[in-house]
Motif scaffolding. Structure first.
Motif, PDB file in Angstrom:
ATOM      1  N   MET A 186       0.732  -1.329   0.184  1.00  0.00           N
ATOM      2  CA  MET A 186       0.001   0.023  -0.001  1.00  0.00           C
ATOM      3  C   MET A 186       0.930   1.388  -0.055  1.00  0.00           C
ATOM      4  N   ASP A 187       1.969   1.244   0.717  1.00  0.00           N
ATOM      5  CA  ASP A 187       2.611   2.499   0.844  1.00  0.00           C
ATOM      6  C   ASP A 187       4.002   2.196   1.620  1.00  0.00           C
ATOM      7  N   GLU A 188       5.034   2.956   1.122  1.00  0.00           N
ATOM      8  CA  GLU A 188       6.308   2.828   1.789  1.00  0.00           C
ATOM      9  C   GLU A 188       6.948   4.012   2.135  1.00  0.00           C
ATOM     10  N   THR A 189       7.546   4.395   3.592  1.00  0.00           N
ATOM     11  CA  THR A 189       8.341   5.461   3.602  1.00  0.00           C
ATOM     12  C   THR A 189       9.562   5.107   3.937  1.00  0.00           C
ATOM     13  N   ASP A 190      10.258   6.079   4.590  1.00  0.00           N
ATOM     14  CA  ASP A 190      11.569   5.863   5.244  1.00  0.00           C
ATOM     15  C   ASP A 190      11.451   4.952   6.456  1.00  0.00           C
ATOM     16  N   GLU A 191      10.169   5.187   7.211  1.00  0.00           N
ATOM     17  CA  GLU A 191       9.892   4.367   8.463  1.00  0.00           C
ATOM     18  C   GLU A 191       9.179   3.142   8.384  1.00  0.00           C
ATOM     19  N   PHE A 192       8.406   2.888   7.447  1.00  0.00           N
ATOM     20  CA  PHE A 192       7.545   1.779   7.361  1.00  0.00           C
ATOM     21  C   PHE A 192       7.284   1.184   6.037  1.00  0.00           C
ATOM     22  N   ILE A 193       6.529   0.056   6.023  1.00  0.00           N
ATOM     23  CA  ILE A 193       6.007  -0.625   4.643  1.00  0.00           C
ATOM     24  C   ILE A 193       4.446  -0.860   5.197  1.00  0.00           C
ATOM     25  N   GLU A 194       3.478  -0.248   4.506  1.00  0.00           N
ATOM     26  CA  GLU A 194       2.368  -0.960   4.803  1.00  0.00           C
ATOM     27  C   GLU A 194       1.719  -1.882   3.666  1.00  0.00           C
ATOM     28  N   ALA A 195       1.354  -2.855   4.136  1.00  0.00           N
ATOM     29  CA  ALA A 195       0.752  -4.036   3.256  1.00  0.00           C
ATOM     30  C   ALA A 195      -0.741  -4.475   3.590  1.00  0.00           C
ATOM     31  N   GLU A 196      -1.476  -5.105   2.729  1.00  0.00           N
ATOM     32  CA  GLU A 196      -2.768  -5.821   3.048  1.00  0.00           C
ATOM     33  C   GLU A 196      -2.587  -7.048   2.589  1.00  0.00           C
ATOM     34  N   THR A 197      -2.891  -8.305   3.208  1.00  0.00           N
ATOM     35  CA  THR A 197      -2.823  -9.578   2.743  1.00  0.00           C
ATOM     36  C   THR A 197      -4.074 -10.369   3.046  1.00  0.00           C
ATOM     37  N   ASN A 198      -4.552 -11.168   2.194  1.00  0.00           N
ATOM     38  CA  ASN A 198      -5.883 -11.950   2.566  1.00  0.00           C
ATOM     39  C   ASN A 198      -5.086 -13.184   3.188  1.00  0.00           C
ATOM     40  N   TYR A 199      -5.937 -13.685   4.238  1.00  0.00           N
ATOM     41  CA  TYR A 199      -5.542 -14.907   4.813  1.00  0.00           C
ATOM     42  C   TYR A 199      -6.679 -16.049   4.836  1.00  0.00           C
ATOM     43  N   LEU A 200      -6.430 -17.121   4.927  1.00  0.00           N
ATOM     44  CA  LEU A 200      -7.439 -18.320   5.476  1.00  0.00           C
ATOM     45  C   LEU A 200      -6.705 -19.265   6.309  1.00  0.00           C
ATOM     46  N   LEU A 201      -7.420 -19.488   7.317  1.00  0.00           N
ATOM     47  CA  LEU A 201      -6.878 -20.416   8.391  1.00  0.00           C
ATOM     48  C   LEU A 201      -7.775 -21.496   8.442  1.00  0.00           C
ATOM     49  N   ILE A 202      -7.023 -22.568   8.179  1.00  0.00           N
ATOM     50  CA  ILE A 202      -7.900 -23.940   7.839  1.00  0.00           C
ATOM     51  C   ILE A 202      -7.434 -24.749   9.206  1.00  0.00           C
ATOM     52  N   GLN A 203      -8.355 -25.367   9.895  1.00  0.00           N
ATOM     53  CA  GLN A 203      -8.202 -26.348  11.262  1.00  0.00           C
ATOM     54  C   GLN A 203      -8.652 -27.492  10.906  1.00  0.00           C
ATOM     55  N   THR A 204      -7.957 -28.442  11.250  1.00  0.00           N
ATOM     56  CA  THR A 204      -8.298 -29.722  11.382  1.00  0.00           C
ATOM     57  C   THR A 204      -8.263 -30.489  12.818  1.00  0.00           C
ATOM     58  N   LEU A 205      -9.323 -30.732  13.510  1.00  0.00           N
ATOM     59  CA  LEU A 205      -9.472 -31.476  14.486  1.00  0.00           C
ATOM     60  C   LEU A 205      -8.810 -33.023  14.524  1.00  0.00           C
ATOM     61  N   ILE A 206      -8.167 -33.367  15.516  1.00  0.00           N
ATOM     62  CA  ILE A 206      -7.435 -34.774  15.153  1.00  0.00           C
ATOM     63  C   ILE A 206      -8.834 -35.782  14.790  1.00  0.00           C
ATOM     64  N   GLU A 207      -9.550 -35.693  15.214  1.00  0.00           N
ATOM     65  CA  GLU A 207     -10.772 -36.610  15.108  1.00  0.00           C
ATOM     66  C   GLU A 207     -12.124 -35.853  14.212  1.00  0.00           C
ATOM     67  N   GLY A 208     -11.725 -35.132  13.268  1.00  0.00           N
ATOM     68  CA  GLY A 208     -12.791 -34.505  12.523  1.00  0.00           C
ATOM     69  C   GLY A 208     -12.148 -34.061  11.045  1.00  0.00           C
ATOM     70  N   PRO A 209     -13.040 -33.379  10.589  1.00  0.00           N
ATOM     71  CA  PRO A 209     -12.616 -32.851   9.031  1.00  0.00           C
ATOM     72  C   PRO A 209     -12.004 -31.308   9.091  1.00  0.00           C
ATOM     73  N   SER A 210     -11.373 -31.243   8.128  1.00  0.00           N
ATOM     74  CA  SER A 210     -10.733 -30.061   7.873  1.00  0.00           C
ATOM     75  C   SER A 210     -12.012 -28.926   7.623  1.00  0.00           C
ATOM     76  N   THR A 211     -11.746 -27.701   8.537  1.00  0.00           N
ATOM     77  CA  THR A 211     -12.734 -26.814   8.165  1.00  0.00           C
ATOM     78  C   THR A 211     -12.082 -25.329   8.171  1.00  0.00           C
ATOM     79  N   ILE A 212     -12.786 -24.526   7.533  1.00  0.00           N
ATOM     80  CA  ILE A 212     -12.204 -23.069   7.530  1.00  0.00           C
ATOM     81  C   ILE A 212     -12.538 -22.467   8.884  1.00  0.00           C
TER      82      ILE A 212
END
Length: 171
Positions: free
Chosen positions: A106-132
């Motif tokens: 998004m932006d860069e200055t001498d002090e910082f870099i700004e960014a945006e990033t999409n994420y997805l966190l998938i979880q799998t319980l030991i005795e269950g299906p993977s879910t978002i």
């Protein structure tokens, strides 16, 4: 601290954005690898000493109500949270996997870099299906250190309407 989560045009030219994107992607790869390996005690090392970490809903972010579901100000608070999570066995064993995409510089200055990033966190319980488990966007402010990039601020804005009651782990 970022308070406007609406669409913003980028302020960095395409060639420079491509260079920075590679650095930030490398950062994300290590950040996610640590969390996916359940090595939560290393999580605070990705932040500056005075870094800020917040998880809030898209609804609250859009209304500029930055009440966080999780809030940590400073590496010390993050370390306390990491130790508490690591030493608590109150939730079922699971595997988690972070997926990131669409890194926007998004932006860069001498002090910082700004960014945006999409994420997805998938979880799998030991005795269950993977879910978002959670989906949304990181709104980051990075600074440079002698060891590479560090997060000065990470605001995790989630789109998921119905949250699992076990959202204790860093995103």
């Amino acid at each position: 601290m970022k308070t406007d989560f609406s669409y913003q045009p980028v302020k960095v030219d395409a060639a420079r954005a491509q260079q920075l994107r590679a650095e930030i992607e490398a950062f994300h790869i290590e950040y996610c690898a640590v969390l996916d390996a359940c090595d939560v005690k290393k999580w605070p090392e990705f932040f500056t000493e005075d870094g800020v970490y917040r998880i809030t809903s898209r609804e609250n972010a859009n209304q500029k109500m930055l009440v966080g579901l999780v809030y940590a100000e400073g590496r010390g608070m993050m370390q306390d949270r990491a130790v508490a999570i690591a030493q608590t066995q109150m939730f079922a064993p699971r595997h988690i996997m972070h997926m990131i995409s669409n890194i926007r510089i998004m932006d860069e200055t001498d002090e910082f870099i700004e960014a945006e990033t999409n994420y997805l966190l998938i979880q799998t319980l030991i005795e269950g299906p993977s879910t978002i488990h959670l989906a949304g966007k990181y709104y980051d402010r990075f600074v440079r250190s002698e060891n590479g990039l560090l997060l000065k601020e990470r605001q995790v804005v989630y789109d998921t309407e119905i949250l699992a009651t076990d959202l204790v782990y860093p995103v």
